[in-house]
Structure formats: C-alpha cells, structure tokens
Motif scaffolding. Structure first.
Motif, PDB file in Angstrom:
ATOM      1  N   TYR A 132      -5.503  -6.929   1.515  1.00  0.00           N
ATOM      2  CA  TYR A 132      -4.011  -7.078   1.763  1.00  0.00           C
ATOM      3  C   TYR A 132      -3.390  -5.552   1.818  1.00  0.00           C
ATOM      4  CZ  TYR A 132      -3.506 -11.850   0.844  1.00  0.00           C
ATOM      5  OH  TYR A 132      -3.513 -13.323   0.987  1.00  0.00           O
ATOM      6  N   ILE A 133      -3.932  -4.689   0.692  1.00  0.00           N
ATOM      7  CA  ILE A 133      -3.282  -3.140   0.718  1.00  0.00           C
ATOM      8  C   ILE A 133      -3.616  -2.520   1.638  1.00  0.00           C
ATOM      9  CG2 ILE A 133      -2.676  -3.666  -1.968  1.00  0.00           C
ATOM     10  CD1 ILE A 133      -5.061  -1.648  -2.252  1.00  0.00           C
ATOM     11  N   GLY A 134      -4.685  -2.694   2.247  1.00  0.00           N
ATOM     12  CA  GLY A 134      -5.550  -1.890   3.402  1.00  0.00           C
ATOM     13  C   GLY A 134      -4.383  -1.861   4.551  1.00  0.00           C
ATOM     14  N   LYS A 135      -3.473  -3.004   4.955  1.00  0.00           N
ATOM     15  CA  LYS A 135      -2.886  -3.062   6.148  1.00  0.00           C
ATOM     16  C   LYS A 135      -1.575  -2.088   5.959  1.00  0.00           C
ATOM     17  CE  LYS A 135      -4.270  -7.725   6.588  1.00  0.00           C
ATOM     18  NZ  LYS A 135      -4.189  -9.028   6.317  1.00  0.00           N
ATOM     19  N   GLU A 136      -1.210  -1.454   7.192  1.00  0.00           N
ATOM     20  CA  GLU A 136      -0.229  -0.266   7.054  1.00  0.00           C
ATOM     21  C   GLU A 136       1.176  -0.974   6.916  1.00  0.00           C
ATOM     22  OE1 GLU A 136      -0.287   2.826   7.307  1.00  0.00           O
ATOM     23  OE2 GLU A 136      -2.229   3.021   6.989  1.00  0.00           O
ATOM     24  N   GLU A 137       1.580  -2.243   7.193  1.00  0.00           N
ATOM     25  CA  GLU A 137       2.379  -2.969   7.105  1.00  0.00           C
ATOM     26  C   GLU A 137       2.988  -3.237   5.697  1.00  0.00           C
ATOM     27  OE1 GLU A 137       0.762  -3.732  11.198  1.00  0.00           O
ATOM     28  OE2 GLU A 137       0.141  -3.967   9.050  1.00  0.00           O
ATOM     29  N   THR A 138       2.027  -3.243   4.860  1.00  0.00           N
ATOM     30  CA  THR A 138       2.103  -3.680   3.396  1.00  0.00           C
ATOM     31  C   THR A 138       2.537  -2.458   2.421  1.00  0.00           C
ATOM     32  OG1 THR A 138       0.309  -5.132   3.580  1.00  0.00           O
ATOM     33  CG2 THR A 138       0.929  -4.881   1.327  1.00  0.00           C
ATOM     34  N   ILE A 139       3.659  -3.030   1.545  1.00  0.00           N
ATOM     35  CA  ILE A 139       4.170  -2.064   0.458  1.00  0.00           C
ATOM     36  C   ILE A 139       3.236  -2.276  -0.828  1.00  0.00           C
ATOM     37  CG2 ILE A 139       6.023  -1.452  -0.964  1.00  0.00           C
ATOM     38  CD1 ILE A 139       7.893  -2.086   1.218  1.00  0.00           C
ATOM     39  N   ILE A 140       2.843  -1.368  -1.206  1.00  0.00           N
ATOM     40  CA  ILE A 140       2.060  -1.565  -2.520  1.00  0.00           C
ATOM     41  C   ILE A 140       2.660  -1.406  -3.800  1.00  0.00           C
ATOM     42  CG2 ILE A 140      -0.236  -1.042  -3.502  1.00  0.00           C
ATOM     43  CD1 ILE A 140      -1.030   0.241  -1.078  1.00  0.00           C
ATOM     44  N   LEU A 141       2.814  -2.243  -4.514  1.00  0.00           N
ATOM     45  CA  LEU A 141       3.524  -2.328  -5.712  1.00  0.00           C
ATOM     46  C   LEU A 141       2.490  -2.243  -7.023  1.00  0.00           C
ATOM     47  CD1 LEU A 141       6.478  -2.348  -7.273  1.00  0.00           C
ATOM     48  CD2 LEU A 141       6.213  -4.732  -7.453  1.00  0.00           C
ATOM     49  N   VAL A 142       2.352  -1.187  -7.546  1.00  0.00           N
ATOM     50  CA  VAL A 142       0.940  -0.928  -8.515  1.00  0.00           C
ATOM     51  C   VAL A 142       1.657  -1.053 -10.032  1.00  0.00           C
ATOM     52  CG1 VAL A 142      -0.732   0.432  -9.537  1.00  0.00           C
ATOM     53  CG2 VAL A 142       0.005   0.380  -6.994  1.00  0.00           C
ATOM     54  N   VAL A 143       1.355  -2.046 -10.754  1.00  0.00           N
ATOM     55  CA  VAL A 143       1.974  -2.218 -12.144  1.00  0.00           C
ATOM     56  C   VAL A 143       0.891  -1.530 -12.985  1.00  0.00           C
ATOM     57  CG1 VAL A 143       2.511  -4.048 -13.980  1.00  0.00           C
ATOM     58  CG2 VAL A 143       3.001  -4.479 -11.208  1.00  0.00           C
ATOM     59  N   ILE A 144       1.518  -0.488 -13.813  1.00  0.00           N
ATOM     60  CA  ILE A 144       0.650   0.127 -14.908  1.00  0.00           C
ATOM     61  C   ILE A 144       1.334   0.222 -16.172  1.00  0.00           C
ATOM     62  CG2 ILE A 144      -0.310   2.351 -15.503  1.00  0.00           C
ATOM     63  CD1 ILE A 144       0.638   3.082 -12.110  1.00  0.00           C
ATOM     64  N   SER A 145       0.486  -0.205 -17.294  1.00  0.00           N
ATOM     65  CA  SER A 145       1.102  -0.213 -18.708  1.00  0.00           C
ATOM     66  C   SER A 145       1.517   1.364 -18.988  1.00  0.00           C
ATOM     67  CB  SER A 145      -0.018  -1.061 -19.581  1.00  0.00           C
ATOM     68  OG  SER A 145       0.434  -0.923 -20.820  1.00  0.00           O
ATOM     69  N   CYS A 146       2.584   1.449 -19.839  1.00  0.00           N
ATOM     70  CA  CYS A 146       2.785   2.837 -20.454  1.00  0.00           C
ATOM     71  C   CYS A 146       1.757   3.094 -21.377  1.00  0.00           C
ATOM     72  CB  CYS A 146       3.991   2.747 -21.075  1.00  0.00           C
ATOM     73  SG  CYS A 146       5.259   2.834 -19.637  1.00  0.00           S
ATOM     74  N   ASN A 147       1.010   2.043 -22.132  1.00  0.00           N
ATOM     75  CA  ASN A 147       0.272   2.615 -23.201  1.00  0.00           C
ATOM     76  C   ASN A 147      -1.433   2.807 -22.759  1.00  0.00           C
ATOM     77  OD1 ASN A 147      -0.096  -0.054 -22.696  1.00  0.00           O
ATOM     78  ND2 ASN A 147      -0.443  -0.786 -24.771  1.00  0.00           N
ATOM     79  N   VAL A 148      -1.419   2.933 -21.546  1.00  0.00           N
ATOM     80  CA  VAL A 148      -2.999   3.362 -20.951  1.00  0.00           C
ATOM     81  C   VAL A 148      -2.817   4.831 -20.099  1.00  0.00           C
ATOM     82  CG1 VAL A 148      -3.493   0.980 -20.660  1.00  0.00           C
ATOM     83  CG2 VAL A 148      -2.636   2.343 -18.654  1.00  0.00           C
TER      84      VAL A 148
END
Length: 614
Positions: free
Chosen positions: A168-184
């Motif tokens: 999915y994320i390898g496709k140029e048309e896709t926006i990647i929303l990366v969810v990251i926890s603040c406590n890591v």
C-alpha cells in the motif's frame, strides 16, 4: 461566515472526495491505484484509537494483532440531523449496519471469515459510514507492525504484515499516515522506518503523535522537537492528538466528550497550547488537515489517472482485437469471419517467412534469425572439413595410391584417386545437411503452431485441424527438400567445375604453395604433393556451391513454399469442412475473458467520462 465556508467546502473540497469514491465504487481501483491515505503504526501505537476518534465508531480492540485485514474506512459527512448509516462489504458479503455499535462485532466476523482466528489476509474489508459527525475522508487501516509472533500466530507473521503494508505505502498515489506513540523513542519506530524506505524525502508522509498524557514530566520539549521537524524531518510534518484514555474506555466516555477533553488537555498544557493555535494539535485540526491533504493528492494525481486510463483502454482494446469480436450467429457471417482470421494468419506467416518482423515478436518466432544461426554453423562445418582435408590430403592420396592400383601401369591412377577422395569428402556432408534440415523443419512447424495458437487459441477444434494441416505441409516440404539435397549431392559426385574456374582456383593454390616455399606442390601431377593442391582447389569450388545450395534449398521449401502451401491448404480446409459452427466453437475460458475485458473497458470508459469534468 459559516455558510460561506460551507459553500466553499461544497464547491472546492467535496467534489474531489466524491469523485474518488465514485471511481472506487465503479471498481477502478482494480485497474490502477487511486489516491488514498494509508494508516500505519507499530502495535499499541494508538492507531485504532485515532481512527475511532475520526470516525466516531468503535473498532476491534484487544491484545495482539487487532487489525488483521486492510480496512477501507470511507467516511461521508451527512447533512445536519441525518441518521447514521453504515455498510460493510467483503468478498461477496454486503451488510447494512443500523448502529455504530454493530461495527466492531461485524468487523471481527469479517476478519475471521477472511483470515481465520489468528492469521492475516490481504483481502480488503470496506466500511462506509455516513454521519453528520464525520469528515469527508477515506482512510485505509493496516495491521499494526509486530516483531515477535505470539500464541498460535504464524512464525513469519511479522514479514507478512510488512509485505502487506509495503504493497500500500509503496504506491506514489498513497499518503502515509504514521501513528507514533509519544512515550516511545521515535528513532526505533518501525512504522516510520518503513515510511522512510518508500518515501525517503517525506513528501507523502504525515506523522501523528499520540498519548501525550503518558509522557514523563519535563519531556514535553522532546515532543516539540519532533513536531518542529528537528528529529526526523517530514515535508508534511507532524501533528499531536490525544485519544480516549483507559479510564474513558472503561467508563465508555462518548467520543464527543472525549474531543472536548482533548481540547481542554491542550489548553491546560503550557507547552502544547501554542500547537492548537498553529493547527498542529487536536482531532479537529487533524481531520481538516487530512481532508485537505487528500484533496491536494487527488488534484495532483488526476492527470496521471487520466493518462493511465487511456493506456489501459488501449491495452484492453488490443486484447479484445486479438480475441476477435463475439462469434456471429448466421453461417454466412461465420464463414466470412473465419476466412478473415485464416487470411490474417497466413499473411503473418508469409511475412515471417520473408523475415518481416513485428516489433513485439519473441526471439523464438523469428525464423530468419534461427536460419541465420544454423547456416552459420553449416558454413563453419564446411570450413572445418576443408581444414581437415588440407591437413590429411597427402595421407588420403597415398592410401588410395596403395590400395587402388590394379592392372594399370604407374602414373595412370591419379585422376581416379582425385575423384574418389572428392566423392568421399562430399558424401560425408550429406548426413549433416539432412540433420540440419530436420532441425529446421521442426522449428518451422513449432513456429507455425505457435502463431496458430495466437490467432485461433480460443477455438480448440479449429486449432487442432490447423495443426494437422501444418504437420502435413511441413512433412511434404521436408521430403521435397530432402530429395533436392540428395539430388544435389549426387550431382556433386560427378566432380565437375568449368575449366576456367578450376584453372583459376588451381593457380591460386599453387601461388600460395610457392609463397610458403613448397616447390613440390608445383611439380607434375604424378607427385602426391601435386595431387594435394588439386584436391584443395576443387574442394574449395565444391564448398562454395554447398555453402549456398543447402541454405537456399531449406529457405525455398521450408519458408517460401511452405508458407504458400499452408495458405492454400487452410483455404481448402475452410471450404471442405462441413461443420463451420463446430470449428468456431469457442472455449469457455475465452468467452469469460472477453466478458471480463468488456466489463473492464466499460468501467474505464465510465471513469474517463467522470474525469472529463475535472
């Protein structure tokens, strides 16, 4: 002012969201990649909570891998006061949902149906939600990234999840929303690493930091460094949000109240309060940001989508052209249809026999390339035999002189010895020429059958009949070529060359002998060494004839005549075969393929028509 903003939204934002949703509903995503937002995160990063706060529906929760199939979450902002609507689709299942509370359980059932109880699946679950409380937005939720399998999970489940995310994320048309926890530690976040691999400049990646309420005191500045792009820079940057906490989940705090508590949390935090003013914090600003990012991505991708649709349509029309149109009903039209197909096949075969290739011809179909290779081998073989004769001619002469004497006096055997040696050498080449004939004939027959499958592959009975005729013609032409070769080799046994030609060739070889200082080669023909030069001279003449004669016989009978004979034979097949309907009985696979191609073409045509207004 509110009405003005709403009107601007309806005119400039909503149409693009609706366009992509319409293209998806038509199934265009089966043909090419449409702009979307893929949500990824390490396990327990808060990814599901983010989606819940955006959609105001409860998604599956629990320990381990919760998201086990890609979930396409299509949210549509309904009119004020309208009822909540939901629909879940996967495989052949289409389920209307009456309440947001039904979503979690139905998604669990869908995942078990597609992936079993512990595995994952790449099959998509599509959830469409319409409500006055949700934004116009489509997100794709992907499984959380894990490092170590637990319980009954497959040992390679970590790689399986990464491969799924990559698709999915390898496709140029896709926006990647990366969810990251603040406590890591952000540097150890696997999801961010994966995003950087496919989007090294961060052009398509937006980071979302969660759980700011769980960080240690006095570490807020570290979070601000991330937000300010001072740690791992992203072109789209980062945003900070606060989801429902564990207490909120236990007490079943409504999402609307959770959103209010989030705003209060940021207002009460001296470090994070400015982020609200910059629109870098809260679900309210995240929702608006994602919608705008998606619309920008749609606008950016529309020209490419239109171009790809055109290319796909051309490709499909070529495939349909190869399959031919639907089989006509009446016999007269069927005969005309079959005649056209046979003529097209024969014309291509004739062009192929002449060495006139299409651009997309594979190497194994290019008969002249194969012929050139074989004829080069034939030339080298003749040259090798000539070298062998040159080296062993004196031995041959002495052998024949010793074993061929009869009642004749010395000095009367030379021409008979010369003739016997030449005949032996020439006849040894007959067998290799016939072997080359057999190999060439087999290659021609294979090529004819290959083309027949390309032209008539959807008609099994017709292909079978044509292949029988091809075999008959190939055998007939091979026999004629064999007879011609044998006749030529018999003629070569006569040992003949025009006097002037032979004299010239003899002088040429004598001159070479003098240059090498071998004076004996110019002596009387009674000398065995003199006989050697006579053999060299004549054999070169014979070789010059054979090196051209054998390839010309093969080209004439197995290319030129064969292609012409096949055309005549197939025309006779058409007019003598009683049941034309049977010949044009199409196999089920081809009929199904034609239907699928036409459906695909219709889908692309509708999509192109939709895009003409943008």
């Amino acid at each position: 002012m509110a009405n003005l903003l709403y009107t601007e939204y309806e005119e400039k934002i909503r149409p693009y969201i609706d366009l992509i949703d319409s293209l998806r509903e038509q199934g265009l995503n089966k043909d090419l990649t449409l702009p979307s937002i893929a949500v990824i995160g390490d396990q327990s990063s808060g990814k599901s909570s983010v989606l819940e706060m955006l959609s105001e529906i409860a998604l599956p929760r629990g320990t381990g891998i919760v998201t086990r199939c890609p979930l396409e979450l299509k949210m549509k902002n309904g009119t004020k006061g309208s009822q909540w609507k939901g629909q879940l689709n996967y495989r052949d299942v289409s389920l209307l949902l009456n309440s947001p509370q039904d979503v979690e359980e139905e998604i669990k059932k869908a995942q078990i149906h597609l992936a079993g109880k512990t595995g994952i699946s790449s099959e998509l679950i599509s959830l469409q939600v319409e409500s006055p409380c949700v934004p116009d937005l489509t997100l794709i939720d992907l499984p959380g990234i894990i490092r170590v399998p637990t319980g009954n999970q497959p040992q390679d489940i970590g790689n399986m999840i990464k491969n799924l995310i990559q698709s999915y994320i390898g496709k140029e048309e896709t926006i990647i929303l990366v969810v990251i926890s603040c406590n890591v530690d952000i540097a150890t976040t696997e999801a961010l690493k994966m995003a950087q691999e496919v989007d090294p400049k961060g052009d398509r990646t937006l980071g979302v930091l969660t759980k700011p309420d769980l960080i240690d005191r006095d570490t807020e500045k570290d979070i601000l460094k991330i937000i300010n792009n001072q740690m791992v820079p992203l072109r789209k940057g980062y945003m900070l949000i606060k989801c429902r906490g564990q207490h909120d989940l236990i007490t079943n705090t409504p999402l609307a109240n959770a959103l209010k508590k989030e705003i209060a949390f940021f207002n009460d935090n001296v470090h994070f309060r400015p982020l609200l003013e910059k629109k870098l914090a809260s679900f309210q600003h995240l929702s608006s940001r994602l919608t705008n990012e998606l619309v920008l991505q749609i606008k950016k991708c529309l020209p490419g989508i239109q171009e790809k649709i055109g290319s796909k349509m051309n490709e499909i029309m070529k495939q349909l052209d190869k399959l031919g149109g639907a089989i006509p009903e009446d016999t007269k039209t069927k005969v005309h249809n079959l005649t056209s197909r046979i003529l097209a096949y024969c014309d291509e075969l004739i062009h192929l026999a002449m060495g006139e290739y299409k651009k997309d011809y594979p190497i194994d179909v290019k008969l002249h390339d194969f012929a050139r290779e074989k004829f080069t081998e034939w030339y080298k073989k003749l040259d090798g035999v000539k070298i062998g004769l040159n080296e062993n001619a004196a031995i041959m002469v002495k052998h024949h002189e010793k074993n061929s004497k009869g009642r004749e006096l010395p000095g009367f055997t030379k021409y008979r010895i010369f003739e016997a040696i030449i005949r032996e050498q020439i006849q040894e080449l007959l067998e290799p020429s016939l072997e080359m004939l057999n190999e060439f004939s087999a290659r021609v027959e294979t090529t004819c059958n290959t083309l027949a499958l390309q032209h008539f592959g959807s008609y099994p009975l017709l292909v079978g009949e044509i292949q029988i005729k091809i075999a008959e013609v190939c055998n007939k032409m091979e026999r004629k070529a064999e007879e011609m070769l044998e006749t030529n080799f018999k003629m070569e046994a006569m040992v003949y060359a025009p006097d002037e030609m032979y004299s010239y060739k003899l002088m040429e070889f004598q001159s070479r002998g003098q240059q090498k200082g071998n004076s004996s080669m110019t002596n009387s023909s009674l000398d065995p060494q003199a006989m050697v030069i006579h053999l060299h001279a004549y054999y070169q003449i014979a070789i010059d004839r054979l090196v051209q004669m054998v390839p010309m016989v093969l080209r004439y009978y197995l290319l030129q005549e064969l292609s012409a004979q096949i055309k005549i034979t197939l025309a006779q097949l058409l007019f003598h075969y009683k049941d034309v309907d049977a010949l044009l009985q199409e196999n089920d696979e081809t009929s199904e393929k034609r239907r699928d191609l036409k459906d695909n073409l219709d889908r692309l045509t509708q999509a192109r028509n939709l895009l003409m207004n943008y």
